[in-house]
Design an enzyme around this catalytic site. Structure first.
Site, PDB file in Angstrom:
ATOM      1  N   GLY A 172      46.080  46.748  31.371  1.00  0.00           N
ATOM      2  CA  GLY A 172      44.971  46.937  30.440  1.00  0.00           C
ATOM      3  C   GLY A 172      45.193  46.477  29.011  1.00  0.00           C
ATOM      4  O   GLY A 172      44.239  46.472  28.215  1.00  0.00           O
ATOM      5  N   ARG A 230      46.425  40.476  32.280  1.00  0.00           N
ATOM      6  CA  ARG A 230      46.004  39.619  31.170  1.00  0.00           C
ATOM      7  C   ARG A 230      47.099  39.427  30.112  1.00  0.00           C
ATOM      8  O   ARG A 230      47.299  38.326  29.615  1.00  0.00           O
ATOM      9  CB  ARG A 230      44.775  40.267  30.515  1.00  0.00           C
ATOM     10  CG  ARG A 230      44.127  39.402  29.457  1.00  0.00           C
ATOM     11  CD  ARG A 230      43.022  40.168  28.700  1.00  0.00           C
ATOM     12  NE  ARG A 230      42.268  41.089  29.468  1.00  0.00           N
ATOM     13  CZ  ARG A 230      41.014  40.888  29.903  1.00  0.00           C
ATOM     14  NH1 ARG A 230      40.397  39.754  29.606  1.00  0.00           N
ATOM     15  NH2 ARG A 230      40.386  41.810  30.589  1.00  0.00           N
ATOM     16  N   TYR A 255      30.441  38.619  30.694  1.00  0.00           N
ATOM     17  CA  TYR A 255      30.706  39.689  29.721  1.00  0.00           C
ATOM     18  C   TYR A 255      30.303  39.313  28.300  1.00  0.00           C
ATOM     19  O   TYR A 255      30.583  40.063  27.378  1.00  0.00           O
ATOM     20  CB  TYR A 255      32.199  40.021  29.656  1.00  0.00           C
ATOM     21  CG  TYR A 255      32.906  40.157  30.985  1.00  0.00           C
ATOM     22  CD1 TYR A 255      32.572  41.172  31.880  1.00  0.00           C
ATOM     23  CD2 TYR A 255      33.937  39.289  31.334  1.00  0.00           C
ATOM     24  CE1 TYR A 255      33.235  41.298  33.089  1.00  0.00           C
ATOM     25  CE2 TYR A 255      34.612  39.413  32.536  1.00  0.00           C
ATOM     26  CZ  TYR A 255      34.249  40.419  33.409  1.00  0.00           C
ATOM     27  OH  TYR A 255      34.917  40.539  34.589  1.00  0.00           O
ATOM     28  N   CYS A 283      22.985  25.131  37.061  1.00  0.00           N
ATOM     29  CA  CYS A 283      21.565  25.356  36.842  1.00  0.00           C
ATOM     30  C   CYS A 283      21.256  26.827  36.651  1.00  0.00           C
ATOM     31  O   CYS A 283      20.668  27.480  37.519  1.00  0.00           O
ATOM     32  CB  CYS A 283      20.776  24.760  37.995  1.00  0.00           C
ATOM     33  SG  CYS A 283      20.892  22.992  37.909  1.00  0.00           S
ATOM     34  N   GLU A 284      21.716  27.355  35.550  1.00  0.00           N
ATOM     35  CA  GLU A 284      21.493  28.750  35.158  1.00  0.00           C
ATOM     36  C   GLU A 284      21.436  28.761  33.640  1.00  0.00           C
ATOM     37  O   GLU A 284      22.328  28.178  32.996  1.00  0.00           O
ATOM     38  CB  GLU A 284      22.699  29.623  35.539  1.00  0.00           C
ATOM     39  CG  GLU A 284      22.959  29.805  36.990  1.00  0.00           C
ATOM     40  CD  GLU A 284      22.106  30.866  37.647  1.00  0.00           C
ATOM     41  OE1 GLU A 284      21.608  31.765  36.946  1.00  0.00           O
ATOM     42  OE2 GLU A 284      21.944  30.772  38.867  1.00  0.00           O
TER      43      GLU A 284
HETATM   44  N1  LLP Z   1      45.656  47.521  37.625  1.00  0.00           N
HETATM   45  C1  LLP Z   1      44.423  47.751  38.117  1.00  0.00           C
HETATM   46  C2  LLP Z   1      44.247  48.830  39.098  1.00  0.00           C
HETATM   47  C3  LLP Z   1      43.327  46.990  37.692  1.00  0.00           C
HETATM   48  O1  LLP Z   1      42.117  47.233  38.168  1.00  0.00           O
HETATM   49  C4  LLP Z   1      43.538  45.944  36.748  1.00  0.00           C
HETATM   50  C5  LLP Z   1      42.425  45.109  36.288  1.00  0.00           C
HETATM   51  C6  LLP Z   1      44.845  45.721  36.283  1.00  0.00           C
HETATM   52  C7  LLP Z   1      45.876  46.536  36.730  1.00  0.00           C
HETATM   53  C8  LLP Z   1      45.168  44.626  35.300  1.00  0.00           C
HETATM   54  O2  LLP Z   1      44.521  44.814  34.095  1.00  0.00           O
HETATM   55  P1  LLP Z   1      44.853  43.854  32.839  1.00  0.00           P
HETATM   56  O3  LLP Z   1      46.284  44.122  32.424  1.00  0.00           O
HETATM   57  O4  LLP Z   1      44.680  42.468  33.264  1.00  0.00           O
HETATM   58  O5  LLP Z   1      43.888  44.256  31.807  1.00  0.00           O
HETATM   59  N2  LLP Z   1      37.573  40.268  34.909  1.00  0.00           N
HETATM   60  C9  LLP Z   1      37.733  41.038  33.701  1.00  0.00           C
HETATM   61  C10 LLP Z   1      38.913  41.973  33.791  1.00  0.00           C
HETATM   62  C11 LLP Z   1      38.854  42.894  34.990  1.00  0.00           C
HETATM   63  C12 LLP Z   1      40.057  43.776  35.116  1.00  0.00           C
HETATM   64  C13 LLP Z   1      40.077  44.454  36.440  1.00  0.00           C
HETATM   65  N3  LLP Z   1      41.218  45.271  36.674  1.00  0.00           N
HETATM   66  C14 LLP Z   1      37.833  40.090  32.516  1.00  0.00           C
HETATM   67  O6  LLP Z   1      37.741  38.887  32.713  1.00  0.00           O
HETATM   68  O7  LLP Z   1      37.941  40.519  31.376  1.00  0.00           O
END
Ligand code: LLP
Length: 429
Positions: free
Chosen positions: A243, A280, A320, A346-347
Site C-alpha cells: 500500500g 507499487r 481513477y 473509441c471511448e
Molecule cells: N496486498 C493485497 C492484498 C492487495 O490487494 C494489494 C493491492 C497489494 C498487496 C499491493 O498493494 P500496493 O503495494 O501495490 O499498493 N490498480 C490500482 C491499485 C490496486 C491495488 C490492489 N491491491 C492502481 O492502479 O492504482
C-alpha cells in the site's frame, strides 16, 4: 535538466533510463512499449529489507502490480517471495522460481481449483477473507490429507486517505474479516483439523502517502494479536500488506525506509515474523510507457494530442483519474498549451491526461509516461482489438525484450469458428 525520477535522466537532451537512451529503444522496439529499469527495482527491494534490520521478515512482492515473469524473477533473485491472488499469478510466481514457501495467497474469491493448485504446490499460507473460504480450504486440504497454513485477513477499519477504488481497509469494503467478528472466526479456525492458523494480516489500501494509517492499522492488529496469542501462543506471523504510495507528480510519500521503520518501532520487542506485500512501491517508478504522438488536434473548446497508446495499454487515468507525468524523450523548448493527451480507442474516457497545461508536442515526438511500472501492463487489455505491447527490461546498460509485441494472429489465436460459420461464401437469402 535534473533527474526527476530515480533511474531516469536527460543526457544531451535525450531521456535515458539507467544510461540507455529511450529514443534508441523507441526506434528499435517501436512504440508503444513499456520500459523497466531492473536496478531501480533491486534498489527499492534492498532499501526495504535493510530498513527492517533484525526484525524477522519476508517481503512478498504483490505480483498484480507487474506480473511479467522477468520482473517477478528480478525480485525473487533478491530474496523476495510473492503475494498472489489467482492461479495464474501462482503459475507466474512458480515460473519465476519463487520458492513456494515464500508465497502467500490473498483475494476474496479463491476457487476450489486454485486452492487445490496452491495446496499441491505447498505455498506458505492462504490469507483468509471469509468464513466460507476458511471451510472450503479445510475441505480441500482434507481431500489431500494435508493441513493448510492460514492467516486471517482482518479489516481494521482504518482510513488510508486514498482513492476510494483502492481503499480496502474500511468497514464498507469487501475485503477482510470485520475487526469485531475476527475473534469468533479465529476460534472457529482453531477447531478445524485441516487448517493451521499461523498468523493475522491486513491490507488497508494502495497509494497511501503518509505513515499514520499504517501505524494505526499496526496498533489495532497488535491489540488483536495479543488476544489471539492467549488462545494459541504460536501465532507469530503478522502480515501488514502493501500500500505504500509513490510520487506521480507532487506527492511526497514516505520512503521505503520510513515505511519499514513505522512497523519496526511497533513490533521490535515482540517475537513476530513480519510479512509485507508491497507492489507499487517496488516497481511503480521503475517503469515508463513510451508512446509516439500521431496528431495534434484543435477542437472547438479543447485541444488534443493523439498518441499511439491508449486506455487498453494504461487504464489508470481513465479508471481513477490518475495523474502521470509526461516527459518528451527529446528535450526541447516547447510552447505550452492546454490540452489532453488521448489515445486511439473509441471511448471518450480514453485519456492519458485530463486537460492540463502541457508542451505543444508535435507528430512523431516520443513521450515517456512516467511511473508506469505498476498497474500498467498488468491491467492492460485487448480493447478495440489492440495487440498487447512490448515490454523491455534494462539491466547493466543493455535492454532486453521481456514480452514480445503481439501480432494480429495472436489476437485471434484462441478463437474458434463453430461449424455453422465455417462456410466461406456469404449466405444469400
Ligand atoms: N496486498 C493485497 C492484498 C492487495 O490487494 C494489494 C493491492 C497489494 C498487496 C499491493 O498493494 P500496493 O503495494 O501495490 O499498493 N490498480 C490500482 C491499485 C490496486 C491495488 C490492489 N491491491 C492502481 O492502479 O492504482
Amino acid at each position: 535538466m535534473a533527474a526527476i525520477f530515480q533511474g531516469f535522466r536527460y543526457r544531451d537532451h535525450v531521456l535515458h533510463a539507467d544510461h540507455v537512451s529511450l529514443a534508441k529503444i523507441a526506434e528499435e522496439v517501436g512504440t508503444p512499449c513499456y520500459v523497466y529499469v531492473s536496478d531501480v527495482i533491486t534498489q527499492n527491494y534492498s532499501e526495504l529489507t535493510k530498513s527492517l534490520g533484525s526484525i524477522p521478515h519476508l517481503i512478498c512482492y504483490a505480483v498484480k502490480a507487474n506480473s511479467n515473469v522477468s520482473i517477478i524473477k528480478t525480485l525473487a533473485q533478491q530474496g523476495a517471495g510473492a503475494d498472489i491472488v489467482s492461479g495464474g499469478e501462482l503459475y507466474r510466481a512458480l515460473e519465476a522460481e519463487v520458492p513456494p514457501e515464500k508465497i502467500v495467497f490473498s483475494g476474496v474469491g479463491k476457487t476450489r481449483e486454485e486452492i487445490d493448485f496452491a495446496i499441491r504446490k505447498k505455498i506458505l499460507c492462504f490469507n483468509i477473507e471469509s468464513e466460507q473460504e476458511l471451510l472450503q480450504i479445510d475441505l480441500v486440504a482434507k481431500s489431500h490429507r494435508k493441513v493448510a497454513n492460514v492467516s486471517i485477513r482482518i479489516n481494521p477499519d482504518v482510513d488510508p486517505k486514498t482513492h476510494p477504488y483502492i481503499a480496502t481497509g474500511l468497514k464498507k469494503s469487501k475485503f477482510g474479516i470485520p475487526y469485531k467478528k475476527a475473534l469468533d472466526l479465529i476460534k472457529q479456525s482453531l477447531r478445524l483439523k485441516n487448517v493451521n492458523l499461523m498468523g493475522l494480516g491486513c491490507h488497508i489500501g494502495s497509494q497511501i502517502t503518509s505513515v499514520s494509517p499504517f501505524v494505526d492499522a499496526t496498533k489495532r492488529m497488535l491489540k488483536l494479536l495479543d488476544q489471539v496469542q492467549k488462545l494459541k501462543p504460536e501465532i507469530t506471523h503478522l502480515d501488514l500488506g502493501g500500500g505504500l504510495g509513490i510520487m506521480y507528480s507532487k506527492e511526497h510519500p514516505p520512503s521505503l525506509a520510513s515505511w519499514a521503520q513505522s512497523f519496526s518501532k511497533e513490533i521490535e520487542d515482540r517475537k513476530l515474523t513480519l510479512i509485507l506485500e508491497p507492489g507499487r512501491s517496488l516497481v511503480g517508478n521503475a517503469g515508463v510507457l513510451l508512446t509516439r504522438v500521431l496528431y495534434g488536434k484543435r477542437g472547438e473548446s479543447s485541444n488534443f494530442v493523439v498518441v499511439d497508446s491508449g486506455m487498453n495499454d494504461l487504464i489508470r487515468p481513465a479508471l481513477y483519474g490518475a495523474y502521470h507525468t509526461i516527459l518528451p524523450v527529446h528535450y526541447r523548448k516547447y510552447k505550452k498549451i492546454k490540452a489532453s493527451v488521448v489515445g486511439p480507442c473509441c471511448e471518450s474516457g480514453d485519456i492519458l491526461t485530463k486537460p492540463r497545461r502541457i508542451q505543444n508536442f508535435q507528430p512523431n515526438d516520443v513521450l515517456a509516461i512516467m511511473s508506469c511500472g505498476a498497474y500498467g501492463a498488468s491491467m492492460s487489455s485487448h480493447y478495440n482489438s489492440r495487440a498487447k505491447i512490448a515490454e523491455v527490461l534494462i539491466h547493466d546498460g543493455k535492454h532486453f525484450i521481456i514480452r514480445e509485441r503481439e501480432t494480429y494472429e495472436d489476437l485471434i489465436q484462441k478463437e474458434k469458428l463453430p461449424p455453422f460459420l465455417r462456410r466461406t461464401q456469404a449466405l444469400t437469402a
